[in-house]
Motif scaffolding. Sequence first.
Motif, PDB file in Angstrom:
ATOM      1  N   THR A 241      42.803  39.830  27.201  1.00 38.11           N
ATOM      2  CA  THR A 241      43.682  38.658  27.100  1.00 38.11           C
ATOM      3  C   THR A 241      44.571  38.683  25.867  1.00 38.11           C
ATOM      4  O   THR A 241      45.508  37.889  25.774  1.00 38.11           O
ATOM      5  CB  THR A 241      42.858  37.358  27.077  1.00 38.11           C
ATOM      6  OG1 THR A 241      41.941  37.405  25.977  1.00 38.11           O
ATOM      7  CG2 THR A 241      42.091  37.173  28.373  1.00 38.11           C
TER       8      THR A 241
ATOM      9  N   LEU B 156      42.794  31.416  29.130  1.00 39.92           N
ATOM     10  CA  LEU B 156      41.836  31.993  28.197  1.00 39.92           C
ATOM     11  C   LEU B 156      42.533  32.847  27.141  1.00 39.92           C
ATOM     12  O   LEU B 156      41.955  33.118  26.088  1.00 39.92           O
ATOM     13  CB  LEU B 156      40.796  32.825  28.956  1.00 39.92           C
ATOM     14  CG  LEU B 156      39.904  32.067  29.934  1.00 39.92           C
ATOM     15  CD1 LEU B 156      38.824  32.986  30.497  1.00 39.92           C
ATOM     16  CD2 LEU B 156      39.272  30.838  29.285  1.00 39.92           C
TER      17      LEU B 156
ATOM     18  N   LEU C 117      44.101  29.308  34.467  1.00 40.50           N
ATOM     19  CA  LEU C 117      43.451  28.974  33.204  1.00 40.50           C
ATOM     20  C   LEU C 117      44.221  29.654  32.081  1.00 40.50           C
ATOM     21  O   LEU C 117      45.020  30.550  32.326  1.00 40.50           O
ATOM     22  CB  LEU C 117      42.000  29.478  33.194  1.00 40.50           C
ATOM     23  CG  LEU C 117      41.066  28.964  34.283  1.00 40.50           C
ATOM     24  CD1 LEU C 117      39.761  29.763  34.263  1.00 40.50           C
ATOM     25  CD2 LEU C 117      40.773  27.488  34.061  1.00 40.50           C
TER      26      LEU C 117
ATOM     27  N   TYR D 145      43.912  33.929  34.443  1.00 37.77           N
ATOM     28  CA  TYR D 145      43.409  33.422  33.171  1.00 37.77           C
ATOM     29  C   TYR D 145      44.097  34.005  31.943  1.00 37.77           C
ATOM     30  O   TYR D 145      43.635  33.841  30.813  1.00 37.77           O
ATOM     31  CB  TYR D 145      41.889  33.642  33.080  1.00 37.77           C
ATOM     32  CG  TYR D 145      41.436  35.093  33.079  1.00 37.77           C
ATOM     33  CD1 TYR D 145      41.216  35.779  31.885  1.00 37.77           C
ATOM     34  CD2 TYR D 145      41.181  35.770  34.269  1.00 37.77           C
ATOM     35  CE1 TYR D 145      40.773  37.092  31.879  1.00 37.77           C
ATOM     36  CE2 TYR D 145      40.740  37.078  34.275  1.00 37.77           C
ATOM     37  CZ  TYR D 145      40.533  37.736  33.074  1.00 37.77           C
ATOM     38  OH  TYR D 145      40.089  39.041  33.075  1.00 37.77           O
TER      39      TYR D 145
ATOM     40  N   PHE E  23      41.037  33.859  39.482  1.00 37.68           N
ATOM     41  CA  PHE E  23      41.557  33.147  38.316  1.00 37.68           C
ATOM     42  C   PHE E  23      42.717  33.901  37.674  1.00 37.68           C
ATOM     43  O   PHE E  23      42.636  35.101  37.415  1.00 37.68           O
ATOM     44  CB  PHE E  23      40.446  32.945  37.272  1.00 37.68           C
ATOM     45  CG  PHE E  23      39.335  32.075  37.779  1.00 37.68           C
ATOM     46  CD1 PHE E  23      39.394  30.697  37.649  1.00 37.68           C
ATOM     47  CD2 PHE E  23      38.242  32.645  38.423  1.00 37.68           C
ATOM     48  CE1 PHE E  23      38.378  29.895  38.143  1.00 37.68           C
ATOM     49  CE2 PHE E  23      37.214  31.849  38.920  1.00 37.68           C
ATOM     50  CZ  PHE E  23      37.293  30.468  38.775  1.00 37.68           C
TER      51      PHE E  23
ATOM     52  N   ARG F 235      33.753  33.970  29.818  1.00 35.03           N
ATOM     53  CA  ARG F 235      34.518  34.039  31.068  1.00 35.03           C
ATOM     54  C   ARG F 235      33.686  33.689  32.298  1.00 35.03           C
ATOM     55  O   ARG F 235      34.103  32.852  33.109  1.00 35.03           O
ATOM     56  CB  ARG F 235      35.138  35.437  31.237  1.00 35.03           C
ATOM     57  CG  ARG F 235      35.936  35.591  32.534  1.00 35.03           C
ATOM     58  CD  ARG F 235      36.628  36.936  32.625  1.00 35.03           C
ATOM     59  NE  ARG F 235      35.671  38.045  32.614  1.00 35.03           N
ATOM     60  CZ  ARG F 235      36.027  39.329  32.747  1.00 35.03           C
ATOM     61  NH1 ARG F 235      37.304  39.658  32.868  1.00 35.03           N
ATOM     62  NH2 ARG F 235      35.115  40.283  32.726  1.00 35.03           N
TER      63      ARG F 235
END
Length: 256
Positions: free
Chosen positions: A103, A94, A92, A64, A62, A125
Amino acid sequence: MSSAAKTPATDAVAATAKTDASGPQPQPGVGKAVVLVSGGLDSTTVLAMARQQGYECYTLSFDYGQRHRAELAAAERTSLAMGAAAHKVVALDLASIGGSALTDMSIAVPEEETSGIPVTYVPARNTVFLSIALGWAEVLQAQKIFVGVNAVDYSGYPDCRPEYIAAFETMANLATKAGVEGQRLTIEAPLIHMTKAEIVQAGVALGVDYALTVSCYQADAEGRACGKCDSCRLRRQGFQQAGLTDPTLYVCQAAI
């Protein structure tokens, strides 16, 4: 140009991998498995275990919004090296909800041991990742999903516990066409009760090249580790306790 550069992380189309003829080959009747891979030590070991059991492995990563992209390159690299049937990267965002040092660049990655659930925990997650893996497993008609969660040498994440995996598996079989029609889906977490040293020893016995992996929470663009974060500390301790040499490359090798 590297292999990772040729396959954009935002591309959700599976990239066919070359089979490693020297590794364990899928056995007739064993079937397909979706394997979640991050490019790190644990998920790479799980991929080796799934291959050793004879599954035709479809690896899933991913993009993310994580701090560094080195793990995506490592995930593709290890999938190719270990003979995955295909490798898919799903994009994604996030990072848009934040709440984690992995993140949100305004939250520093801790470089000392902390109590409680650390800020490197990414909200929901594993639930998001497993849900997408579940969807792909249905499409592939795979009845196994392998994930490298661990409840022994880990950072205290709530979605790495045995009760979480059991609850998700129950939900998966209630929420899918496959489960309702009797094609039971199983979440395999073979590392969940293993120490990091035991994981390293198991991977080495299966021929895993850990030099291909990246575990650091804040690795640089070349995949070199900081040597200070929780993930680096746990990895280093695992190799030390296993009595094996850790092939990790560090930004400052002399400081380790």
